[in-house]
Design a protein around this motif. Structure first.
Motif, PDB file in Angstrom:
ATOM      1  N   THR A  85      12.569  27.247  39.364  1.00  0.00           N
ATOM      2  CA  THR A  85      12.784  26.593  37.994  1.00  0.00           C
ATOM      3  C   THR A  85      12.730  25.218  37.951  1.00  0.00           C
ATOM      4  OG1 THR A  85      15.056  26.924  38.481  1.00  0.00           O
ATOM      5  CG2 THR A  85      13.864  28.851  37.240  1.00  0.00           C
ATOM      6  N   ASP A  86      13.207  24.299  39.198  1.00  0.00           N
ATOM      7  CA  ASP A  86      13.163  23.002  38.895  1.00  0.00           C
ATOM      8  C   ASP A  86      11.917  22.198  38.774  1.00  0.00           C
ATOM      9  OD1 ASP A  86      15.862  22.973  39.375  1.00  0.00           O
ATOM     10  OD2 ASP A  86      15.835  22.843  41.735  1.00  0.00           O
ATOM     11  N   LEU A  87      10.723  22.980  39.531  1.00  0.00           N
ATOM     12  CA  LEU A  87       9.460  22.758  39.342  1.00  0.00           C
ATOM     13  C   LEU A  87       9.124  22.785  37.848  1.00  0.00           C
ATOM     14  CD1 LEU A  87       6.840  21.394  40.254  1.00  0.00           C
ATOM     15  CD2 LEU A  87       6.102  23.665  41.161  1.00  0.00           C
ATOM     16  N   LEU A  88       9.409  23.999  37.433  1.00  0.00           N
ATOM     17  CA  LEU A  88       8.955  24.162  35.814  1.00  0.00           C
ATOM     18  C   LEU A  88       9.443  23.097  35.006  1.00  0.00           C
ATOM     19  CD1 LEU A  88       8.875  28.022  35.741  1.00  0.00           C
ATOM     20  CD2 LEU A  88       6.957  26.569  35.890  1.00  0.00           C
ATOM     21  N   LYS A  89      10.676  22.970  34.996  1.00  0.00           N
ATOM     22  CA  LYS A  89      11.443  21.765  34.347  1.00  0.00           C
ATOM     23  C   LYS A  89      11.019  20.460  34.500  1.00  0.00           C
ATOM     24  CE  LYS A  89      16.001  24.267  34.443  1.00  0.00           C
ATOM     25  NZ  LYS A  89      17.390  24.162  35.054  1.00  0.00           N
ATOM     26  N   GLY A  90      10.334  20.140  35.524  1.00  0.00           N
ATOM     27  CA  GLY A  90       9.709  18.834  36.012  1.00  0.00           C
ATOM     28  C   GLY A  90       8.454  18.530  35.172  1.00  0.00           C
ATOM     29  N   TRP A  91       7.733  20.045  34.852  1.00  0.00           N
ATOM     30  CA  TRP A  91       6.542  19.972  34.292  1.00  0.00           C
ATOM     31  C   TRP A  91       6.526  20.330  32.692  1.00  0.00           C
ATOM     32  CZ3 TRP A  91       3.106  22.756  38.339  1.00  0.00           C
ATOM     33  CH2 TRP A  91       2.663  21.972  39.476  1.00  0.00           C
ATOM     34  N   ILE A  92       7.683  20.426  32.258  1.00  0.00           N
ATOM     35  CA  ILE A  92       7.827  20.894  30.872  1.00  0.00           C
ATOM     36  C   ILE A  92       7.032  20.127  29.904  1.00  0.00           C
ATOM     37  CG2 ILE A  92      10.043  19.672  30.086  1.00  0.00           C
ATOM     38  CD1 ILE A  92      10.836  22.632  29.178  1.00  0.00           C
ATOM     39  N   VAL A  93       6.950  18.475  30.301  1.00  0.00           N
ATOM     40  CA  VAL A  93       6.106  17.814  29.460  1.00  0.00           C
ATOM     41  C   VAL A  93       4.548  17.685  30.028  1.00  0.00           C
ATOM     42  CG1 VAL A  93       5.746  15.390  28.476  1.00  0.00           C
ATOM     43  CG2 VAL A  93       8.127  16.613  28.408  1.00  0.00           C
ATOM     44  N   ALA A  94       4.424  17.541  31.171  1.00  0.00           N
ATOM     45  CA  ALA A  94       3.324  17.233  31.898  1.00  0.00           C
ATOM     46  C   ALA A  94       2.175  18.276  31.598  1.00  0.00           C
ATOM     47  CB  ALA A  94       3.299  17.041  33.404  1.00  0.00           C
ATOM     48  N   VAL A  95       2.480  19.613  32.108  1.00  0.00           N
ATOM     49  CA  VAL A  95       1.677  20.517  31.898  1.00  0.00           C
ATOM     50  C   VAL A  95       1.196  20.716  30.380  1.00  0.00           C
ATOM     51  CG1 VAL A  95       1.117  23.108  32.422  1.00  0.00           C
ATOM     52  CG2 VAL A  95       2.105  21.598  33.855  1.00  0.00           C
ATOM     53  N   PRO A  96       1.968  21.075  29.650  1.00  0.00           N
ATOM     54  CA  PRO A  96       1.857  21.141  28.129  1.00  0.00           C
ATOM     55  C   PRO A  96       0.871  19.896  27.501  1.00  0.00           C
ATOM     56  CG  PRO A  96       4.042  21.885  28.317  1.00  0.00           C
ATOM     57  CD  PRO A  96       3.368  21.305  29.547  1.00  0.00           C
ATOM     58  N   LEU A  97       1.031  18.563  28.072  1.00  0.00           N
ATOM     59  CA  LEU A  97       0.111  17.482  27.595  1.00  0.00           C
ATOM     60  C   LEU A  97      -0.986  17.641  28.091  1.00  0.00           C
ATOM     61  CD1 LEU A  97      -0.137  14.611  26.771  1.00  0.00           C
ATOM     62  CD2 LEU A  97       0.550  13.835  28.982  1.00  0.00           C
ATOM     63  N   GLY A  98      -1.440  18.114  29.188  1.00  0.00           N
ATOM     64  CA  GLY A  98      -2.718  18.548  29.905  1.00  0.00           C
ATOM     65  C   GLY A  98      -3.231  19.672  28.848  1.00  0.00           C
TER      66      GLY A  98
END
Length: 273
Positions: A85-98
């Motif tokens: 879950t820590d990785l997902l929280k860190g990507w909560i902006v980056a992945v949707p941005l892509g």
């Protein structure tokens, strides 16, 4: 108008593809887009859809289907406590941005170039999983910021342009840094959620009002294809998650490498066959 028998055959193909996509979503933490996009491409072609929008419609509809399958897969894996879950929280902006960027450039990108890049990457990753699974790692800890943000954005962009859930990329990324394959698979389901929801909205926006779209389409998403596939995919996905946790690490890696090899060969064939 194609013959009824032809339409029935492709409807049956869609149902089978839904079952396979759902199983793959559970086993490998992917959205099944690698299976669905070429099937949609064929079906829309037989239905007489404008060739100028067939690929966009295939990718957009695949992205729509990844939304519920990835959510269901993520829920099944999370119950087993395997998700990072820590990785997902860190990507909560980056992945949707892509994923949003992918929707913006989708109508201008060369599908041939994207397929070639994906085929090459998939082949390399398949070889890595098959032959170097226990011997080749980039480190023991996942990269910190800003590298992690960049990786997440790139994953979202590539996956969004190809109508896949990101599991192909994330599984390899996590295992390269020593994470267990079961954790990578489970986390990939969450990555699929982060990609597919903004990707769906993006493809609806990108195709809004296009005159070449078939009936029951909202932007580059066709709801008839969605309705045919999604029920069976939703039923099958939890069985795939159960199967993933019943398999050994090596069995899962071997299965995943074979899947990547299949995807790579399919893309190469579409370009040069």
């Amino acid at each position: 108008m194609p013959p009824i028998s032809e339409l029935m055959m492709f409807a049956g193909l869609l149902v089978v593809a839904g079952a396979v996509a759902g199983l793959l979503a559970g086993v490998f933490g992917i959205g099944g887009g690698a299976v669905l996009v070429p099937v949609f491409y064929q079906v829309f072609g037989v239905a007489g859809v404008d060739p100028a929008v067939i690929m966009h419609l295939a990718v957009g509809t695949s992205t729509a289907i990844i939304v519920p399958t990835s959510i269901r897969s993520f829920t099944a894996h999370r119950k087993r406590g395997a998700v990072d879950t820590d990785l997902l929280k860190g990507w909560i902006v980056a992945v949707p941005l892509g994923a949003v960027l992918a929707a913006v450039v989708a109508s201008h990108a060369s599908s041939e170039m994207l397929r070639l890049i994906f085929a090459v990457i998939a082949l390399v990753l398949a070889a890595r999983m098959a032959f170097l699974s226990n011997r080749f790692h980039l480190g023991s800890e996942l990269p910190g910021e800003p590298a992690r943000f960049v990786v997440g954005t790139v994953f979202g962009l590539i996956s969004g342009l190809m109508g896949i859930g990101g599991g192909v990329l994330n599984n390899t990324f996590m295992t390269l840094y020593g994470r267990p394959i079961h954790q990578a698979v489970a986390t990939s389901a969450g990555v699929g959620v982060l990609i597919s929801i903004p990707g769906l909205l993006g493809y609806i926006w990108a195709g809004w009002g296009d005159e070449g779209l078939p009936v029951a389409s909202t932007g580059f998403v066709n709801w008839i294809a969605f309705a045919l596939i999604i029920p069976i995919a939703m039923v099958v996905t939890p069985y795939g998650a159960r199967l993933a946790h019943a398999m050994s690490k090596r069995q899962l890696e071997t299965g995943f490498s074979l899947f990547l090899l299949f995807v790579s060969l399919r893309f190469f064939y579409s370009l040069y066959g």
